[in-house]
Scaffold this motif. Structure first.
Motif, mmCIF file in Angstrom:
data_model
loop_
_atom_site.group_PDB
_atom_site.id
_atom_site.type_symbol
_atom_site.label_atom_id
_atom_site.label_comp_id
_atom_site.label_asym_id
_atom_site.label_seq_id
_atom_site.Cartn_x
_atom_site.Cartn_y
_atom_site.Cartn_z
ATOM 1 N N ASP A 247 -37.771 11.638 -6.640
ATOM 2 C CA ASP A 247 -37.850 12.449 -5.716
ATOM 3 C C ASP A 247 -39.352 13.200 -6.337
ATOM 4 O O ASP A 247 -40.776 12.642 -6.441
ATOM 5 N N CYS A 248 -39.077 13.319 -7.741
ATOM 6 C CA CYS A 248 -40.281 14.057 -8.598
ATOM 7 C C CYS A 248 -40.602 13.137 -9.453
ATOM 8 O O CYS A 248 -41.855 13.839 -10.630
ATOM 9 N N ILE A 249 -40.346 12.266 -9.414
ATOM 10 C CA ILE A 249 -41.417 11.313 -10.919
ATOM 11 C C ILE A 249 -42.458 10.736 -10.422
ATOM 12 O O ILE A 249 -42.730 10.015 -9.842
ATOM 13 N N ASN A 250 -43.364 10.975 -12.087
ATOM 14 C CA ASN A 250 -44.845 10.574 -11.607
ATOM 15 C C ASN A 250 -45.038 9.616 -13.106
ATOM 16 O O ASN A 250 -43.608 10.516 -13.703
ATOM 17 N N PHE A 251 -46.120 8.936 -13.473
ATOM 18 C CA PHE A 251 -46.247 9.054 -14.469
ATOM 19 C C PHE A 251 -46.711 9.664 -14.869
ATOM 20 O O PHE A 251 -46.484 9.926 -16.030
ATOM 21 N N SER A 252 -47.484 11.269 -14.494
ATOM 22 C CA SER A 252 -47.369 11.985 -15.891
ATOM 23 C C SER A 252 -46.276 12.592 -16.097
ATOM 24 O O SER A 252 -46.191 13.153 -17.779
ATOM 25 N N ASN A 253 -45.385 13.280 -16.007
ATOM 26 C CA ASN A 253 -44.464 13.425 -15.785
ATOM 27 C C ASN A 253 -43.684 12.658 -17.018
ATOM 28 O O ASN A 253 -42.792 13.311 -18.139
ATOM 29 N N LEU A 254 -43.798 10.880 -16.185
ATOM 30 C CA LEU A 254 -43.366 10.435 -17.664
ATOM 31 C C LEU A 254 -43.522 9.933 -18.940
ATOM 32 O O LEU A 254 -42.983 10.260 -20.220
ATOM 33 N N GLY A 255 -45.220 10.325 -19.128
ATOM 34 C CA GLY A 255 -45.722 10.591 -20.188
ATOM 35 C C GLY A 255 -45.283 11.508 -20.952
ATOM 36 O O GLY A 255 -45.154 11.789 -21.880
ATOM 37 N N TYR A 256 -44.846 12.884 -19.971
ATOM 38 C CA TYR A 256 -44.378 14.309 -21.125
ATOM 39 C C TYR A 256 -42.840 13.693 -21.455
ATOM 40 O O TYR A 256 -43.021 14.067 -22.677
ATOM 41 N N LEU A 257 -42.170 13.653 -20.785
ATOM 42 C CA LEU A 257 -41.356 12.696 -20.986
ATOM 43 C C LEU A 257 -40.760 12.030 -22.555
ATOM 44 O O LEU A 257 -40.422 12.118 -23.548
ATOM 45 N N PHE A 258 -42.094 11.294 -22.254
ATOM 46 C CA PHE A 258 -41.930 10.057 -23.657
ATOM 47 C C PHE A 258 -42.639 11.261 -24.974
ATOM 48 O O PHE A 258 -41.816 10.906 -25.732
ATOM 49 N N ILE A 259 -43.617 12.166 -24.544
ATOM 50 C CA ILE A 259 -44.023 12.710 -25.678
ATOM 51 C C ILE A 259 -42.746 13.706 -26.568
ATOM 52 O O ILE A 259 -42.137 13.802 -27.601
ATOM 53 N N GLN A 260 -41.932 14.265 -25.077
ATOM 54 C CA GLN A 260 -40.478 15.222 -25.977
ATOM 55 C C GLN A 260 -39.940 14.149 -26.350
ATOM 56 O O GLN A 260 -39.432 14.977 -27.173
ATOM 57 N N HIS A 261 -39.964 12.632 -25.999
ATOM 58 C CA HIS A 261 -38.137 12.428 -26.772
ATOM 59 C C HIS A 261 -39.062 11.773 -28.172
ATOM 60 O O HIS A 261 -38.266 10.642 -28.574
ATOM 61 N N GLY A 262 -39.589 11.005 -27.978
ATOM 62 C CA GLY A 262 -40.910 10.540 -28.782
ATOM 63 C C GLY A 262 -40.493 8.901 -29.376
ATOM 64 O O GLY A 262 -40.397 8.258 -29.978
ATOM 65 N N LEU A 263 -40.992 8.532 -27.936
ATOM 66 C CA LEU A 263 -40.365 6.745 -27.899
ATOM 67 C C LEU A 263 -41.660 6.215 -28.327
ATOM 68 O O LEU A 263 -41.171 4.836 -27.636
ATOM 69 N N HIS A 264 -42.893 6.538 -28.474
ATOM 70 C CA HIS A 264 -44.386 5.884 -28.164
ATOM 71 C C HIS A 264 -43.956 4.777 -29.881
ATOM 72 O O HIS A 264 -43.979 3.418 -29.281
ATOM 73 N N ASN A 265 -42.700 4.999 -30.489
ATOM 74 C CA ASN A 265 -43.004 4.069 -32.474
ATOM 75 C C ASN A 265 -41.843 3.160 -31.580
ATOM 76 O O ASN A 265 -42.126 1.880 -32.115
ATOM 77 N N ASN A 266 -40.698 3.727 -30.588
ATOM 78 C CA ASN A 266 -39.234 2.712 -30.313
ATOM 79 C C ASN A 266 -39.671 1.387 -29.613
ATOM 80 O O ASN A 266 -39.604 0.652 -29.168
ATOM 81 N N ILE A 267 -40.283 1.899 -28.210
ATOM 82 C CA ILE A 267 -40.795 0.864 -27.328
ATOM 83 C C ILE A 267 -42.359 0.970 -27.447
ATOM 84 O O ILE A 267 -43.165 1.602 -25.949
ATOM 85 N N PRO A 268 -43.432 0.026 -28.229
ATOM 86 C CA PRO A 268 -44.670 0.618 -27.947
ATOM 87 C C PRO A 268 -45.082 -0.604 -26.395
ATOM 88 O O PRO A 268 -46.071 -0.304 -26.035
ATOM 89 N N CYS A 269 -44.611 -1.425 -26.615
ATOM 90 C CA CYS A 269 -44.485 -2.098 -25.156
ATOM 91 C C CYS A 269 -45.079 -1.146 -23.969
ATOM 92 O O CYS A 269 -45.373 -1.305 -23.076
ATOM 93 N N ILE A 270 -43.600 -1.105 -24.128
ATOM 94 C CA ILE A 270 -43.475 0.062 -22.704
ATOM 95 C C ILE A 270 -44.365 1.134 -22.883
ATOM 96 O O ILE A 270 -45.031 1.655 -21.143
ATOM 97 N N SER A 271 -44.621 1.891 -23.651
ATOM 98 C CA SER A 271 -45.756 3.046 -23.874
ATOM 99 C C SER A 271 -47.134 2.311 -23.254
ATOM 100 O O SER A 271 -47.657 2.849 -22.856
ATOM 101 N N GLU A 272 -47.408 1.304 -23.407
ATOM 102 C CA GLU A 272 -49.183 0.472 -23.103
ATOM 103 C C GLU A 272 -48.481 0.449 -22.256
ATOM 104 O O GLU A 272 -50.205 0.618 -21.118
ATOM 105 N N LEU A 273 -47.874 -0.111 -21.405
ATOM 106 C CA LEU A 273 -47.862 -0.127 -19.831
ATOM 107 C C LEU A 273 -47.896 1.378 -18.897
ATOM 108 O O LEU A 273 -48.492 1.161 -18.139
ATOM 109 N N LEU A 274 -47.148 2.958 -19.652
ATOM 110 C CA LEU A 274 -47.289 3.503 -19.143
ATOM 111 C C LEU A 274 -49.162 4.214 -19.213
ATOM 112 O O LEU A 274 -49.236 4.614 -18.229
#
Length: 301
Positions: free
Chosen positions: A217-244
């Protein structure tokens, strides 16, 4: 009306008294009362959508359905029965005003005035002479007003593809549900992504199940963006990052209302209206989400 009457008759300033008298004459017209009833009927429905679009917890999955419901609601009221209800309501208000000793200027019927009549929204127009004051109001104010509002609403929301918004939201948020590969391929083709996103989605959804501690219920794109930053996912999944990044650019979910308006005003002053609206929208989003944009850009620096 009573307030304006008292103020205009007791004002010592001639200029203010004339202005108040003019305003009193305007609001004492049947046309003003009818239009006020009409606008209240429209805005009381569109206000529901307005509040939803301004909410920080906007439900992206039901947004398209709500927009369609508003459009259908207004379209369904484009008929004689709803007009008659509106007309009778305005008549009742006029009677109450006259009972208190005030005069109401009744509508005048212009016999030889030609009007353009559209039977249904989208059909060709024809010119005719109205047979009564009611018909004149129905065609020139009620029907034309509804048609204009509906056309503007459709034009406003045609800028966004809510089907794609819903697809991206389901792909990124619903990691506990089976992956819809058909929707993933559709999104990949639409946004012309360089690589196959299905392997990235398979990894991302499994990673999210194991590592993202966040209530649905608390998930939104801003929260997801911070999770991507915290877990360093940008380099692992660049296409999904682009969708974000794409999702974060959508105006309806970009930021809190107060922050958006205050920053947009400063940006407009700075830019002096010299840039296009598209450029301004992008700059406004980046200004509102400064911290998130800065962190998202770190892997590229």
């Amino acid at each position: 009306i009573e307030t304006l009457e008292v103020l205009s008759s007791h004002s010592s300033n001639t200029s203010s008294a004339d202005e108040l008298s003019g305003l009193l004459a305007l609001v004492s017209k049947f046309e003003f009362i009818f239009c006020l009833k009409f606008l209240y009927r429209v805005l009381s429905v569109t206000g529901i959508l307005s509040k939803e679009l301004q909410s920080e917890t906007i439900d992206i999955f039901s947004l398209s359905s709500k927009i369609e419901a508003i459009l259908e609601c207004l379209s369904s009221e484009r008929n004689d029965n709803y007009f008659k209800t509106l007309w009778n309501g305005a008549e009742e208000i006029c009677q109450k005003i006259t009972c208190k000793g005030f005069e109401v200027e009744r509508p005048s019927f212009q016999k030889r005035k030609k009007l353009k009549k559209t039977v249904d929204l989208g059909n060709s127009e024809c010119t005719f002479f109205p047979a009564s004051t009611e018909e004149q109001y129905k065609i020139s104010i009620y029907y034309q007003g509804l048609d204009t509002i509906l056309q503007n609403l459709k034009l406003c929301f045609s800028e966004f593809d809510y089907c794609k918004m819903k697809q991206i939201s389901e792909l990124l948020f619903k990691w506990n549900e089976p992956l819809n590969e058909a929707a993933a391929k559709d999104v990949q083709e639409f946004y012309k992504l360089d690589a196959d996103i299905i392997p990235e989605l398979r990894f991302y959804r499994q990673y999210a199940k194991l590592n993202f501690v966040l209530e649905y219920d608390c998930i939104n794109f801003s929260n997801l963006g911070y999770l991507f930053i915290q877990h360093g996912l940008h380099n692992n999944i660049p296409c999904i990052s682009e969708l974000l990044y794409t999702a974060l650019s959508w105006p309806v979910i970009s930021a809190s209302v107060e922050n958006s308006f205050s920053i947009l005003a400063r940006l407009k002053t700075y830019l002096c209206h010299t840039r296009g609206q598209e450029k301004l929208s992008g700059l406004a989003l980046m200004a509102v989400e400064q911290e998130l944009v800065s962190k998202l850009m770190e892997p590229e620096r």
